[in-house]
Design an enzyme around this catalytic site. Structure first.
Site, mmCIF file in Angstrom:
data_model
loop_
_atom_site.group_PDB
_atom_site.id
_atom_site.type_symbol
_atom_site.label_atom_id
_atom_site.label_comp_id
_atom_site.label_asym_id
_atom_site.label_seq_id
_atom_site.Cartn_x
_atom_site.Cartn_y
_atom_site.Cartn_z
ATOM 1 N N TYR A 49 9.442 -5.840 4.169
ATOM 2 C CA TYR A 49 10.634 -5.427 4.785
ATOM 3 C C TYR A 49 11.024 -5.647 6.417
ATOM 4 O O TYR A 49 12.317 -5.570 6.819
ATOM 5 C CB TYR A 49 10.895 -4.005 4.545
ATOM 6 C CG TYR A 49 10.539 -3.362 3.245
ATOM 7 C CD1 TYR A 49 10.620 -4.351 2.290
ATOM 8 C CD2 TYR A 49 10.267 -1.948 2.894
ATOM 9 C CE1 TYR A 49 10.522 -3.844 0.923
ATOM 10 C CE2 TYR A 49 10.439 -1.514 1.475
ATOM 11 C CZ TYR A 49 10.538 -2.489 0.535
ATOM 12 O OH TYR A 49 10.244 -1.953 -0.912
ATOM 13 N N HIS A 107 2.046 -5.296 -3.001
ATOM 14 C CA HIS A 107 3.570 -5.367 -3.300
ATOM 15 C C HIS A 107 3.746 -6.074 -4.488
ATOM 16 O O HIS A 107 4.679 -5.613 -5.435
ATOM 17 C CB HIS A 107 4.317 -6.226 -2.148
ATOM 18 C CG HIS A 107 5.531 -5.680 -1.798
ATOM 19 N ND1 HIS A 107 6.338 -5.727 -0.674
ATOM 20 C CD2 HIS A 107 6.451 -5.099 -2.820
ATOM 21 C CE1 HIS A 107 7.627 -5.226 -0.847
ATOM 22 N NE2 HIS A 107 7.925 -4.923 -2.133
#
Length: 276
Positions: A49, A107
């Site tokens: 992110y 992730h």
């Protein structure tokens, strides 16, 4: 407003958290600070992110005791080799200005990844106090079976889950094994707002369709939701959905259950075969 906490043998995690995808820069930091001021105590970020520094700065500015915040970050799929994974974790801790994460996730799975090596590295990080718990994100039923066959005990599985996407196989796997399931994109990137069924239910309660969809998720056993919301109004609306959980009727829940459940919103080219 007090947010209920999901407690398992491996984790205690607030049922509603703040997803921070695309919340970057000064505006992103302000959004996280605003959420903490409203009462959010669960923050979800990731190395990918590129906003861990902003999340860390927001936590510092909020002045809350570290133990009051449940903090999750994730390692990207190209850094799953043990040494790279550890470097990613160390970098996340530095950017977030914290000595530990409450939850650290893989992730995305990667083809040919060294699962035993990943498990060993995550276990060592936990023993060292760098993470309180570990889990995985975007893993398929077959990958979850592989973890179990290796004797691994993830605390959490994070996947896309909302009123228009079924995750029944994964829920059926996680619930009896005390694995929390965290729903990302729980509002289906906003398309729930246009669903006539949800709009009808929302009208009867004086709320929004998005709040109905979120409440439907939150009321489920073993399920946590992390809607991304940068505006104060949206953050408050998601908080208000907590109160709606107990107000949905059996008939309304059944109606939502019957909605089509095949509308996946997140499908990158590196995604696994979801049916495997």
């Amino acid at each position: 407003m007090k947010i209920p906490v999901l407690e398992t043998s491996r984790i205690a995690i607030p049922k509603l958290g703040l997803g921070t995808f695309k919340m970057t820069g000064a505006e992103g930091q302000a959004g996280v600070e605003g959420a903490l001021a409203l009462g959010y105590r669960h923050l979800d970020t990731a190395a990918r992110y590129e906003n861990e520094a902003e999340v860390g700065a927001a936590m510092a500015a909020a002045g809350l005791p570290r133990e009051q915040i449940f903090l999750t970050s994730k390692v990207w799929w190209d850094s799953l080799e043990p040494e790279a994974l550890r470097r990613s974790l160390d970098a996340s801790l530095a950017k977030l200005r914290t000595s530990y994460l409450d939850l650290f996730l893989v992730h995305w799975p990667a083809p040919g990844m060294d699962l035993p090596g990943i498990i060993k590295t995550l276990g060592a990080a936990r023993e060292a106090g760098l993470i309180r718990a570990w889990g995985v994100s975007n893993f398929t039923p077959s990958l979850m079976r592989q973890l179990e066959q290796m004797g691994a005990e993830p605390a959490c599985l994070q996947v896309e889950y909302h009123a228009l996407l079924s995750q029944k196989p994964l829920l059926d796997w996680c619930q009896p094994r005390d694995i929390a399931l965290t729903a990302y994109s729980p509002l289906a990137r906003g398309i729930l707002a246009e669903q006539p069924v949800l709009r009808d239910i929302a009208s009867s309660h004086g709320v929004s369709p998005l709040q109905v969809g979120l409440a439907w998720l939150l009321r489920q056993h073993g399920v946590v939701a992390i809607p991304k919301a940068s505006r104060r109004e949206s953050q408050q609306a998601n908080l208000d959905a907590v109160q709606l959980m107990s107000r949905l009727t059996v008939e309304e829940i059944a109606t939502i259950d019957r909605l089509p459940k095949d509308q996946r919103q997140v499908q990158p080219d590196f995604a696994p075969d979801w049916n495997s």
